[in-house]
Design a protein around this motif. Structure first.
Motif, PDB file in Angstrom:
ATOM      1  N   LYS A  51       1.214  -0.815  -0.014  1.00 42.18           N
ATOM      2  CA  LYS A  51       0.314   0.059   0.174  1.00 42.18           C
ATOM      3  C   LYS A  51       0.701   1.292   0.068  1.00 42.18           C
ATOM      4  N   ARG A  52       0.332   2.485  -0.283  1.00 40.24           N
ATOM      5  CA  ARG A  52       0.831   3.509  -0.233  1.00 40.24           C
ATOM      6  C   ARG A  52       1.818   4.144   0.681  1.00 40.24           C
ATOM      7  N   GLY A  53       3.399   4.264   0.369  1.00 40.29           N
ATOM      8  CA  GLY A  53       4.018   4.787   1.792  1.00 40.29           C
ATOM      9  C   GLY A  53       4.491   3.786   2.628  1.00 40.29           C
ATOM     10  N   TYR A  54       4.530   2.699   1.838  1.00 42.59           N
ATOM     11  CA  TYR A  54       5.658   1.285   2.949  1.00 42.59           C
ATOM     12  C   TYR A  54       6.616   1.034   2.145  1.00 42.59           C
ATOM     13  N   GLY A  55       6.906   1.078   1.001  1.00 44.95           N
ATOM     14  CA  GLY A  55       8.624   1.425   0.287  1.00 44.95           C
ATOM     15  C   GLY A  55       8.306   0.915  -1.236  1.00 44.95           C
ATOM     16  N   LYS A  56       7.944   0.771  -2.005  1.00 41.53           N
ATOM     17  CA  LYS A  56       7.836   0.528  -3.081  1.00 41.53           C
ATOM     18  C   LYS A  56       8.820   0.852  -4.478  1.00 41.53           C
ATOM     19  N   SER A  57       8.166   2.667  -3.931  1.00 40.10           N
ATOM     20  CA  SER A  57       9.486   3.175  -4.666  1.00 40.10           C
ATOM     21  C   SER A  57      11.317   3.272  -4.194  1.00 40.10           C
ATOM     22  N   TYR A  58      10.995   2.859  -2.880  1.00 39.53           N
ATOM     23  CA  TYR A  58      11.530   2.462  -2.515  1.00 39.53           C
ATOM     24  C   TYR A  58      12.743   1.549  -2.647  1.00 39.53           C
ATOM     25  N   ARG A 334       8.232   0.105   7.729  1.00 37.74           N
ATOM     26  CA  ARG A 334       8.095   0.429   6.500  1.00 37.74           C
ATOM     27  C   ARG A 334       9.779  -0.236   6.432  1.00 37.74           C
ATOM     28  N   GLY A 335       9.382  -1.031   4.729  1.00 33.27           N
ATOM     29  CA  GLY A 335      10.611  -1.341   3.484  1.00 33.27           C
ATOM     30  C   GLY A 335      10.698  -3.107   4.468  1.00 33.27           C
ATOM     31  N   ALA A 336       9.819  -3.879   5.343  1.00 37.80           N
ATOM     32  CA  ALA A 336       9.338  -4.843   5.070  1.00 37.80           C
ATOM     33  C   ALA A 336       8.717  -5.297   4.394  1.00 37.80           C
ATOM     34  N   ILE A 350      11.272 -10.497   4.665  1.00 37.20           N
ATOM     35  CA  ILE A 350      12.529  -9.752   3.953  1.00 37.20           C
ATOM     36  C   ILE A 350      13.001  -7.423   4.920  1.00 37.20           C
ATOM     37  N   LYS A 351      13.754  -7.575   5.244  1.00 39.64           N
ATOM     38  CA  LYS A 351      13.803  -5.876   5.332  1.00 39.64           C
ATOM     39  C   LYS A 351      14.704  -5.235   3.934  1.00 39.64           C
ATOM     40  N   ILE A 352      14.218  -4.646   3.970  1.00 39.70           N
ATOM     41  CA  ILE A 352      14.947  -3.520   2.301  1.00 39.70           C
ATOM     42  C   ILE A 352      15.996  -3.141   2.937  1.00 39.70           C
ATOM     43  N   ARG A 353      16.963  -3.072   2.455  1.00 39.94           N
ATOM     44  CA  ARG A 353      18.644  -2.280   2.919  1.00 39.94           C
ATOM     45  C   ARG A 353      18.017  -1.066   2.885  1.00 39.94           C
ATOM     46  N   GLU A 358      19.766   9.797  -3.016  1.00 40.98           N
ATOM     47  CA  GLU A 358      18.327  10.326  -1.959  1.00 40.98           C
ATOM     48  C   GLU A 358      17.400  10.234  -2.512  1.00 40.98           C
ATOM     49  N   HIS A 359      16.117   8.882  -2.056  1.00 38.44           N
ATOM     50  CA  HIS A 359      15.041   8.795  -2.430  1.00 38.44           C
ATOM     51  C   HIS A 359      13.712   9.857  -2.156  1.00 38.44           C
ATOM     52  N   GLY A 360      13.188  10.811  -3.993  1.00 42.34           N
ATOM     53  CA  GLY A 360      12.647  11.147  -4.218  1.00 42.34           C
ATOM     54  C   GLY A 360      11.098  11.177  -3.924  1.00 42.34           C
ATOM     55  N   GLY A 361      10.417   9.657  -2.881  1.00 43.27           N
ATOM     56  CA  GLY A 361       8.854   9.825  -2.341  1.00 43.27           C
ATOM     57  C   GLY A 361       8.643  10.017  -1.470  1.00 43.27           C
ATOM     58  N   GLY A 362       9.217  10.568  -0.892  1.00 44.57           N
ATOM     59  CA  GLY A 362       8.918  10.455   0.937  1.00 44.57           C
ATOM     60  C   GLY A 362       7.587  11.945   0.195  1.00 44.57           C
ATOM     61  N   GLU A 363       6.917  11.732   1.639  1.00 43.05           N
ATOM     62  CA  GLU A 363       5.100  12.467   2.185  1.00 43.05           C
ATOM     63  C   GLU A 363       6.157  14.297   2.316  1.00 43.05           C
TER      64      GLU A 363
HETATM   65  N1  ADP Z   1      13.426  -0.223   2.991  1.00 46.29           N
HETATM   66  C1  ADP Z   1      13.679   0.846   3.935  1.00 46.29           C
HETATM   67  N2  ADP Z   1      14.140   1.622   4.581  1.00 46.29           N
HETATM   68  C2  ADP Z   1      13.946   2.587   5.377  1.00 46.29           C
HETATM   69  N3  ADP Z   1      12.498   3.655   5.447  1.00 46.29           N
HETATM   70  C3  ADP Z   1      11.970   3.613   4.558  1.00 46.29           C
HETATM   71  C4  ADP Z   1      12.031   1.919   3.191  1.00 46.29           C
HETATM   72  N4  ADP Z   1      11.092   2.307   2.164  1.00 46.29           N
HETATM   73  C5  ADP Z   1      10.975   3.163   2.703  1.00 46.29           C
HETATM   74  N5  ADP Z   1      10.838   3.941   3.473  1.00 46.29           N
HETATM   75  C6  ADP Z   1      10.169   4.892   4.060  1.00 46.29           C
HETATM   76  O1  ADP Z   1       8.872   5.133   3.370  1.00 46.29           O
HETATM   77  C7  ADP Z   1       8.908   6.306   2.573  1.00 46.29           C
HETATM   78  C8  ADP Z   1       7.588   5.929   1.223  1.00 46.29           C
HETATM   79  O2  ADP Z   1       8.248   4.841   0.574  1.00 46.29           O
HETATM   80  P1  ADP Z   1       8.008   4.740  -1.167  1.00 46.29           P
HETATM   81  O3  ADP Z   1       9.142   4.388  -1.148  1.00 46.29           O
HETATM   82  O4  ADP Z   1       8.069   6.013  -1.765  1.00 46.29           O
HETATM   83  O5  ADP Z   1       6.565   4.541  -0.700  1.00 46.29           O
HETATM   84  P2  ADP Z   1       5.418   3.714  -2.158  1.00 46.29           P
HETATM   85  O6  ADP Z   1       5.462   2.652  -1.399  1.00 46.29           O
HETATM   86  O7  ADP Z   1       4.351   4.912  -1.838  1.00 46.29           O
HETATM   87  O8  ADP Z   1       6.292   3.936  -3.230  1.00 46.29           O
HETATM   88  C9  ADP Z   1      10.466   6.824   2.004  1.00 46.29           C
HETATM   89  O9  ADP Z   1      10.532   7.679   1.377  1.00 46.29           O
HETATM   90  C10 ADP Z   1      10.513   6.039   3.132  1.00 46.29           C
HETATM   91  O10 ADP Z   1      11.025   7.349   4.500  1.00 46.29           O
END
Ligand code: ADP
Ligand code: MG
Length: 369
Positions: A51-58, A334-336, A350-353, A358-363
């Motif tokens: 779901k949104r904000g849980y780490g897909k783009s990351y 987030r990131g699991a 798993i937990k994504i590393r 820079e991650h551009g997807g944060g809120e």
């Molecule tokens: N593996 C991760 N480790 C640490 N923080 C993470 C991880 N994945 C996501 N986040 C945090 O969650 C936020 C939202 O993640 P994002 O990938 O942009 O969500 P979406 O699923 O909507 O693409 C990021 O800006 C970051 O702060």
């Protein structure tokens, strides 16, 4: 890496070359264990959902970073193309040589021009782009104008009735400067290159985005099928990894882009060496075919019933635990993610590393003064 225990997704036998480090095994008590790697020596179809904000783009960003870090001897076999619908990867520009391309009308500083060869658009692509029915009066006029094509959009304008609706629509397309008779996809096919296509400027234009992705995906497919035939120990055209964030934008419903991605890339892409990584918050919208064709699924937290059910109904027999129960082990952080790997027939949490670029997807945050 050599002595450390590790999980390798997408490859049955070991070997240390051609792997991307994506994260670590996550134990029930929240501690992190063995490293988790993804094979890139073979073509794969991977789905990242959650779901949104849980780490897909990351997570997709981590994969891009890892491609950028591959030793040149391996990296030159591939080109990596990222379809960036929200502009979240554009900030990786310059990181380890990553390039950003954007359509002329929405090009920010430092981005290279993304132009689509007009010859890669078919009659049906034009119909979808212009919002006209193929079997209508406009459709017939367009087909007549395209007879003996391909034509540049400007050429088509001259061949349809002046002042007609169709002429107006074609003029509008020509004004975007997006399609050009002299354009090629060659720059994206540079061996070892990583190209981010920033389509965020077309946020409200699903038809334009779809036309870009449909023509690109089809052209890459044709190029690789042709190259595969001629390959004899030497690679003229690199294998392609196409990464698409917010993939439901292209694959929800019957779009030209969705069709080429499902029919050509997912069903037949392995032989010509085409790999696809799709990220979506709505796996249920991608259809059963996509879920069943993906050989690696990375699933971040999901809560909508439709999406959980879609994944549950695609759950392979070797995954004993229902998806929803496995999901409970991810916690709220987030990131699991749960990873289901078809090659090794295994499922891990798993937990994504952490990211390095820079991650551009944060809120956005609220500024308090
Ligand atoms: N593996 C991760 N480790 C640490 N923080 C993470 C991880 N994945 C996501 N986040 C945090 O969650 C936020 C939202 O993640 P994002 O990938 O942009 O969500 P979406 O699923 O909507 O693409 C990021 O800006 C970051 O702060
Ligand atoms: Mg995202």
């Amino acid at each position: 890496m050599s002595c450390e225990k590790r999980y390798l997704l997408g490859r049955r036998d070991g070997g240390e070359d051609g792997v991307l480090y994506v994260g670590r095994y996550l134990a029930l008590d929240g501690s992190q264990g063995a490293g988790v790697y993804l094979d890139v020596l073979k073509p794969h179809a991977a789905l990242i959902c959650g779901k949104r904000g849980y780490g897909k783009s990351y997570t997709m960003g981590v994969i891009i970073e890892e491609f950028a870090r591959l030793p040149l001897a391996i990296r030159k076999n591939f080109c990596v193309i990222v379809v960036d619908t929200m502009g979240v990867f554009a900030c990786m520009k310059g990181w380890e040589g990553i390039r950003v391309f954007a359509p002329p009308a929405h090009r920010r500083e430092g981005a290279l021009p993304l132009e689509i060869p007009s010859c890669s658009l078919s009659f049906y692509d034009y119909c979808e782009l212009l919002g006209i029915e193929p079997l209508s009066e406009h459709g017939a006029d367009l087909m007549g104008a395209m007879d003996n094509g391909p034509f540049e959009v400007e050429g088509l304008v001259k061949r349809v009735k002046p002042g007609s609706t169709l002429s107006g629509l074609l003029r509008m397309v020509a004004s975007w400067g997006l399609f050009s008779g002299s354009a090629t996809f060659d720059a994206l096919l540079k061996p070892g290159s990583i190209s981010i296509l920033d389509l965020s400027g077309y946020g409200h234009e699903p038809r334009i985005r779809s036309a870009i992705v449909a023509s690109l995906a089809r052209a890459l497919y044709d190029i690789r099928v042709e190259a595969r035939r001629a390959e004899n120990g030497k690679r003229e055209k690199p294998l392609v990894w196409l990464l698409i964030d917010e993939a439901h934008m292209f694959m929800d419903g019957d779009t030209r882009a969705g069709r080429v991605l499902t029919n050509e890339w997912l069903r037949q892409g392995r032989q010509p060496g085409l790999s696809l990584v799709l990220a979506t918050q709505r796996p249920s919208a991608l259809g059963k075919e996509v879920l069943s064709q993906a050989d690696v699924i990375v699933c971040h937290r999901l809560t909508l019933r439709d999406d959980l059910e879609a994944l549950e109904s695609a759950r392979p027999t070797y995954v004993k635990e229902p998806i929803q129960e496995a999901m409970a082990r991810l916690g709220a952080g987030r990131g699991a993610a749960i990873v289901v790997d078809d090659t090794t027939e295994s499922c891990h949490v798993i937990k994504i590393r952490p990211r390095e670029s820079e991650h551009g997807g944060g809120e956005p945050v609220v500024y308090l003064d």
